[in-house]
Design an enzyme around this catalytic site. Structure first.
Site, PDB file in Angstrom:
ATOM      1  N   ARG A 126      -5.080   2.061  -2.083  1.00  0.00           N
ATOM      2  CA  ARG A 126      -3.648   2.328  -2.247  1.00  0.00           C
ATOM      3  C   ARG A 126      -3.429   3.013  -3.593  1.00  0.00           C
ATOM      4  O   ARG A 126      -3.712   2.421  -4.640  1.00  0.00           O
ATOM      5  CB  ARG A 126      -2.854   1.031  -2.190  1.00  0.00           C
ATOM      6  N   HIS A 171      -5.836  -3.176  -4.494  1.00  0.00           N
ATOM      7  CA  HIS A 171      -6.056  -2.069  -3.560  1.00  0.00           C
ATOM      8  C   HIS A 171      -6.346  -0.759  -4.287  1.00  0.00           C
ATOM      9  O   HIS A 171      -7.070   0.094  -3.767  1.00  0.00           O
ATOM     10  CB  HIS A 171      -4.813  -1.873  -2.678  1.00  0.00           C
ATOM     11  N   ASP A 178      -6.648  -4.560   3.937  1.00  0.00           N
ATOM     12  CA  ASP A 178      -5.895  -5.454   4.807  1.00  0.00           C
ATOM     13  C   ASP A 178      -6.377  -5.179   6.225  1.00  0.00           C
ATOM     14  O   ASP A 178      -6.386  -4.016   6.672  1.00  0.00           O
ATOM     15  CB  ASP A 178      -4.397  -5.178   4.714  1.00  0.00           C
ATOM     16  N   GLU A 260      -2.477 -14.423   1.991  1.00  0.00           N
ATOM     17  CA  GLU A 260      -2.400 -13.415   3.050  1.00  0.00           C
ATOM     18  C   GLU A 260      -3.671 -13.458   3.887  1.00  0.00           C
ATOM     19  O   GLU A 260      -4.754 -13.112   3.399  1.00  0.00           O
ATOM     20  CB  GLU A 260      -2.211 -12.018   2.440  1.00  0.00           C
ATOM     21  N   HIS A 263      -5.897 -10.085   3.820  1.00  0.00           N
ATOM     22  CA  HIS A 263      -6.243  -9.410   2.566  1.00  0.00           C
ATOM     23  C   HIS A 263      -7.614  -9.858   2.061  1.00  0.00           C
ATOM     24  O   HIS A 263      -7.829 -11.053   1.787  1.00  0.00           O
ATOM     25  CB  HIS A 263      -5.165  -9.732   1.528  1.00  0.00           C
TER      26      HIS A 263
END
Length: 286
Positions: A126, A171, A178, A260, A263
């Site tokens: 990301r 990320h 993910d 999460e 993740h």
């Protein structure tokens, strides 16, 4: 130069997206030229070959080039995500990862297929501009068109405080992803239609968005404590599916973020202190 300094300072504040707190990042585009002492704004320089090189991702690969058996549903490159539109920096719907992380995922895929499943990734590398986009969104309380699906029981101003959007994001180091499991062969998945009625990500599998993932108890990017990997309210098949994903990933050297279920980060990642800004695009790898 001033633009790059501003980018780095943005990292010291709140950055977006499914991560735990991390060390303050170093500049993503270092320069040997010192900043000008004058307070007057300097014109933005014409990009040089050196600057262009800084917008590349050394040692990264496109995951589906390395292993085309892995499915991809890159949510931040389209509109079906908690912001409700494509996110800055996602020029193409690709999963980019460091080669080490991608090679480890290929081993996970081998193990998953042996049990009749396949991996599906929602997000991988990301870029920093995407994180900045999340931060800007968080400061606009009027933009809550996706609340009914992604954070139905949580106030938007609690997303950072409760750890669902963190600072900075792992990320951006390129070895975090993910993901979920799908049955193999994978079932089709209806396309998201803008304006379609939203259903809470905590609703039973048959009512929430028709993701072809096996049942994990909530949808992806569900900002709710029921998305915590070991939440005791998640039982039966969904709990077993979370445990299966965790076992497969742990055996290959990945670590789960316990808030999460989707993740994971490579334990021995190659860039533990580097946060990259290049866009999610095939031209960024090489």
């Amino acid at each position: 130069m001033r633009h790059r300094i501003a980018v780095v300072l943005a990292f010291a504040g709140l950055l977006g997206g499914c991560s735990r707190p991390e060390p303050r990042p170093a500049p993503a585009t270092p320069s040997s030229t010192p900043a000008s002492p004058t307070p007057s704004p300097a014109p933005r320089p014409t990009p040089t070959a050196s600057a262009a090189a800084a917008l590349r991702l050394p040692g990264f690969v496109v995951l589906t080039d390395l292993d085309p058996r892995i499915h991809a549903d890159i949510r931040y490159a389209a509109a079906h995500n908690f912001v409700g539109r494509p996110i800055t920096g996602y020029a193409e719907p690709l999963c980019l990862l460091t080669r080490q992380a991608a090679e480890s995922l290929r081993r996970v895929q081998d193990a998953a297929l042996a049990g009749g499943h396949s991996l599906k990734v929602y997000d991988c590398y990301r870029p920093q501009p995407a994180v900045d986009d999340f931060v800007a969104w968080s400061k606009r309380p009027g933009e809550q068109q996706t609340k009914a699906e992604f954070y139905p029981d949580l106030a938007k101003n609690r997303l950072f405080a409760d750890g669902y959007i963190g600072a900075p994001t792992a990320h951006s180091r390129g070895s975090t992803m993910d993901l979920t499991l799908v049955d193999e062969p994978a079932a089709g998945q209806p396309a998201y239609r803008a304006g379609q009625p939203l259903v809470a990500c905590t609703a039973p599998r048959g009512r929430r968005f028709a993701d072809n993932s096996i049942d994990m108890g909530t949808g992806f990017d569900c900002f709710d404590s029921r998305a915590h990997t070991a939440d005791p309210r998640v039982s039966g098949a969904a709990r077993n599916n979370r445990r299966l994903l965790q076992r497969l990933m742990t055996d290959a050297g990945f670590v789960n973020y316990d808030r999460e279920w989707w993740h994971y980060s490579l334990r021995d990642e190659p860039y533990p202190d580097t946060f990259f800004a290049a866009p999610v695009a095939r031209s960024s790898v090489g």
